[in-house]
Write an enzyme that holds these catalytic residues in place. Structure first.
Site, PDB file in Angstrom:
ATOM      1  N   TYR A  63       0.844  -1.205   0.000  1.00  0.00           N
ATOM      2  CA  TYR A  63       0.000   0.000   0.000  1.00  0.00           C
ATOM      3  C   TYR A  63       0.879   1.255   0.000  1.00  0.00           C
ATOM      4  CZ  TYR A  63      -3.931   3.049   1.140  1.00  0.00           C
ATOM      5  OH  TYR A  63      -4.894   4.026   1.100  1.00  0.00           O
ATOM      6  N   PHE A 115      -7.401  19.661 -24.434  1.00  0.00           N
ATOM      7  CA  PHE A 115      -8.163  18.428 -24.662  1.00  0.00           C
ATOM      8  C   PHE A 115      -9.512  18.520 -23.942  1.00  0.00           C
ATOM      9  CE2 PHE A 115      -9.230  13.959 -23.674  1.00  0.00           C
ATOM     10  CZ  PHE A 115      -9.430  13.547 -24.976  1.00  0.00           C
ATOM     11  N   ASP A 116     -10.515  17.756 -24.398  1.00  0.00           N
ATOM     12  CA  ASP A 116     -11.877  17.955 -23.853  1.00  0.00           C
ATOM     13  C   ASP A 116     -11.983  17.726 -22.343  1.00  0.00           C
ATOM     14  OD1 ASP A 116     -11.491  15.299 -24.480  1.00  0.00           O
ATOM     15  OD2 ASP A 116     -13.485  14.948 -25.296  1.00  0.00           O
ATOM     16  N   ASP A 139       0.847  19.433 -20.936  1.00  0.00           N
ATOM     17  CA  ASP A 139      -0.017  18.252 -21.052  1.00  0.00           C
ATOM     18  C   ASP A 139       0.730  17.323 -22.008  1.00  0.00           C
ATOM     19  OD1 ASP A 139      -1.805  16.297 -21.621  1.00  0.00           O
ATOM     20  OD2 ASP A 139      -3.494  17.614 -22.065  1.00  0.00           O
ATOM     21  N   ALA A 172       0.727  13.957 -22.888  1.00  0.00           N
ATOM     22  CA  ALA A 172       0.259  12.627 -23.291  1.00  0.00           C
ATOM     23  C   ALA A 172       1.101  12.026 -24.428  1.00  0.00           C
ATOM     24  CB  ALA A 172      -1.212  12.698 -23.694  1.00  0.00           C
ATOM     25  N   LYS A 181      -1.035   6.803 -23.486  1.00  0.00           N
ATOM     26  CA  LYS A 181      -0.535   7.129 -24.835  1.00  0.00           C
ATOM     27  C   LYS A 181       0.960   6.804 -24.878  1.00  0.00           C
ATOM     28  CE  LYS A 181      -4.413   9.716 -24.556  1.00  0.00           C
ATOM     29  NZ  LYS A 181      -5.230   9.730 -23.331  1.00  0.00           N
ATOM     30  N   HIS A 190     -20.495  13.864 -26.503  1.00  0.00           N
ATOM     31  CA  HIS A 190     -20.206  12.930 -27.603  1.00  0.00           C
ATOM     32  C   HIS A 190     -20.097  11.480 -27.152  1.00  0.00           C
ATOM     33  CE1 HIS A 190     -16.360  14.068 -25.943  1.00  0.00           C
ATOM     34  NE2 HIS A 190     -15.757  13.087 -26.566  1.00  0.00           N
TER      35      HIS A 190
HETATM   36  N1  F0G Z   1      -4.626  15.217 -22.677  1.00  0.00           N
HETATM   37  C1  F0G Z   1      -4.627  14.848 -23.959  1.00  0.00           C
HETATM   38  C2  F0G Z   1      -3.882  15.658 -24.967  1.00  0.00           C
HETATM   39  C3  F0G Z   1      -5.349  13.709 -24.366  1.00  0.00           C
HETATM   40  O1  F0G Z   1      -5.362  13.363 -25.644  1.00  0.00           O
HETATM   41  C4  F0G Z   1      -6.046  12.959 -23.374  1.00  0.00           C
HETATM   42  C5  F0G Z   1      -6.813  11.771 -23.747  1.00  0.00           C
HETATM   43  C6  F0G Z   1      -5.989  13.376 -22.038  1.00  0.00           C
HETATM   44  C7  F0G Z   1      -5.269  14.520 -21.727  1.00  0.00           C
HETATM   45  C8  F0G Z   1      -6.695  12.642 -20.945  1.00  0.00           C
HETATM   46  O2  F0G Z   1      -6.040  11.463 -20.658  1.00  0.00           O
HETATM   47  O3  F0G Z   1      -7.642   9.625 -21.245  1.00  0.00           O
HETATM   48  O4  F0G Z   1      -5.734   9.233 -19.698  1.00  0.00           O
HETATM   49  O5  F0G Z   1      -7.654  10.578 -18.974  1.00  0.00           O
HETATM   50  N2  F0G Z   1      -7.076  11.457 -24.926  1.00  0.00           N
HETATM   51  C9  F0G Z   1      -7.746  10.278 -25.414  1.00  0.00           C
HETATM   52  C10 F0G Z   1      -8.003  10.430 -26.894  1.00  0.00           C
HETATM   53  C11 F0G Z   1      -8.948   9.853 -24.654  1.00  0.00           C
HETATM   54  O6  F0G Z   1      -8.707   9.565 -27.447  1.00  0.00           O
HETATM   55  O7  F0G Z   1      -7.473  11.358 -27.510  1.00  0.00           O
HETATM   56  P1  F0G Z   1      -6.819  10.155 -20.128  1.00  0.00           P
END
Ligand code: F0G
Length: 465
Positions: free
Chosen positions: A60, A112-113, A202, A204, A245, A437
């Site tokens: 843990y 990102f969304d 960010d 990813a 990613k 979406h």
């Molecule tokens: N930032 C970026 C640029 C992303 O593309 C994503 C996720 C996230 C943050 C969030 O990360 O999914 O681990 O919580 N992108 C995926 C996509 C879902 O399909 O582009 P997460």
């Protein structure tokens, strides 16, 4: 890991997509032949990652796997403090709980969304400063993911007291997996320093971004990917990471930073939302796989193979005159749907219509990056019509072969050939109040007569314009 994939008939797909209310997220995976919905968590892990999982330490507190991940992050990005989380958006939730408050403004390049969601849910606002060239899919430039420095300075000048940090997203996912140059990262840092603001990354797809810097930014050609990564992160104060990613994992994420104060404050939220600070919602074996995945993702030979596969698909599309965001990006091809379906109205969801046609054609699942994703304005509840209507075909890491890419290109060519017969899109039957979406229900135009009025936003968000 190798998985079986299944072919289907057009008749079966017609039934399945109807049952899914024309939302590709609602299809079962075995109703999909080639799944290009996302490159997130869908890659294949390596023998070394699986081997590491076998020795995962599930304590843990203070697990060996945690220390392995922490050391890897220090070595690759040079951050002393880090907190694991179950995925990228969880890191956003935790760090923004410390840094973002009501009325704040967060400038960046195409947030990102989920990132935007975590800003807006705190009654703050994201301002997109992506360079204008990114919104013309046919302009060929090496770094279309860049931040427009003039726009950023305008925002910093106008809202000086309300900007908690500047956010750079690498690569810029929403405009096509387009990279940000090291030159641009340095200039953003300079501007942020001038206004006394921290910069967050960010990250990813940080390794894919580093590959493009090596290939397209002359000065860095002689440097290794790992050296470029160190250089990129030397200009920022912290990072948010989705390990799904460029961590080449099925789950996982983290945040890392220089500031001990941020770390201490974020630790409290991490414990509440994710788990204790040495596991953050991940099992020990997941942290081990992530540590190995981060290293593998920064190997040049791996990156070259991956990005050349995206290019391979792009070249096939060139042969068929199918237009996409040029040049092809790091993780996906973004088809310019407005240039293909010229008769479908923007109110009828152009990119979603193309996504459904591609599914019907051959069982290929892509994702709409258009009006459905852009969602409604939180205040007026009107649709926000984005500049581009894109169909993203995201390519999972180490998963499909170039033969699969051939199938994708041919299926698109078939849709392209009959494009003039596709004149009608879709109408909304049901939509949730945020991130619609994922769960929206649609019907073909003519199938129902009246759009169901948009439901009121249950989660109060704030925007000024
Ligand atoms: N930032 C970026 C640029 C992303 O593309 C994503 C996720 C996230 C943050 C969030 O990360 O999914 O681990 O919580 N992108 C995926 C996509 C879902 O399909 O582009 P997460």
């Amino acid at each position: 890991m190798v998985e079986e994939i299944k072919r289907s008939t057009r008749k079966e797909r017609e039934e399945w997509i109807k049952d899914a209310n024309y939302n590709l997220f609602k299809l079962a995976s075995d109703q999909v032949y080639i799944d290009l919905l996302t490159d997130s968590g869908t890659g294949s892990m390596s023998a070394n990652q699986y081997a590491e999982m076998m020795t995962g330490d599930e304590s843990y507190a203070g697990s060996k796997s945690y220390f392995k991940l922490k050391e890897t992050i220090k070595e690759l990005f040079n951050f002393d403090f880090m907190l694991p989380t179950h995925q990228g958006r969880a890191a956003e939730n935790v760090l923004f709980s410390v840094l973002v408050k009501e009325g704040d403004i967060v400038p960046g390049n195409s947030h990102f969304d989920t990132t935007k969601g975590h800003i807006e849910i705190r009654k703050a606002r994201a301002i997109d400063c992506t360079v204008m060239e990114a919104f013309d899919t046919q302009i060929e430039l090496p770094f279309k993911g860049n931040i427009c420095l003039e726009k950023l300075e305008e925002v910093l000048k106008e809202h000086q007291d309300r900007v908690p940090f500047v956010l750079i997203t690498i690569t810029n996912n929403l405009v096509g997996g387009q990279p940000v140059s090291l030159e641009n990262i340095m200039r953003v840092r300079e501007l942020a320093t001038k206004y006394n603001k921290p910069v967050l990354m960010d990250s990813a797809r940080f390794a894919e971004n580093a590959y493009f810097i090596k290939i397209r930014e002359k000065k860095y050609n002689v440097h290794s990917i790992k050296e470029i990564v160190r250089e990129m992160f030397s200009f920022v104060d912290g990072m948010l990471m989705s390990g799904k990613k460029d961590g080449i994992c099925n789950i996982g994420g983290f945040m890392a930073m220089h500031s001990e104060e941020w770390y201490e404050k974020a630790s409290v939220f991490n414990i509440i939302y994710e788990g204790f600070i040495t596991y953050g919602g991940l099992s020990g074996r997941d942290m081990g796989a992530l540590a190995i995945g981060l290293r593998e993702a920064t190997e040049f030979s791996y990156l070259e193979t991956r990005i050349k596969q995206v290019e391979y698909l792009a070249k096939k599309l060139d042969r068929y005159n199918i237009q996409y965001q040029r040049p092809s990006g790091g993780h996906a091809i973004f088809i310019d749907a407005k240039k293909i379906l010229t008769s479908v109205k923007k109110e009828e969801f152009i990119a979603q219509t193309l996504a459904i046609e591609l599914y019907l054609e051959c069982g290929i699942r892509g994702v709409e990056i258009g009006t459905l994703l852009a969602d409604r304005d939180p205040i007026t509840r009107e649709n926000r019509y984005p500049k581009l209507e894109l169909l993203r075909l995201a390519i999972p890491r180490r998963t499909y072969t170039n033969n699969h890419m051939k199938v994708v290109a041919k299926a698109l060519r078939n849709v392209y050939k009959r494009r003039h017969q596709i004149t009608k899109g879709y109408i909304i039957k049901y939509e949730p109040s945020l991130l619609r979406h994922f769960s929206v229900d649609l019907a073909p135009i003519g199938a129902i007569t009246k759009e169901i009025p948009a439901i009121k936003n249950e989660i109060e968000v704030h925007r000024e314009d």
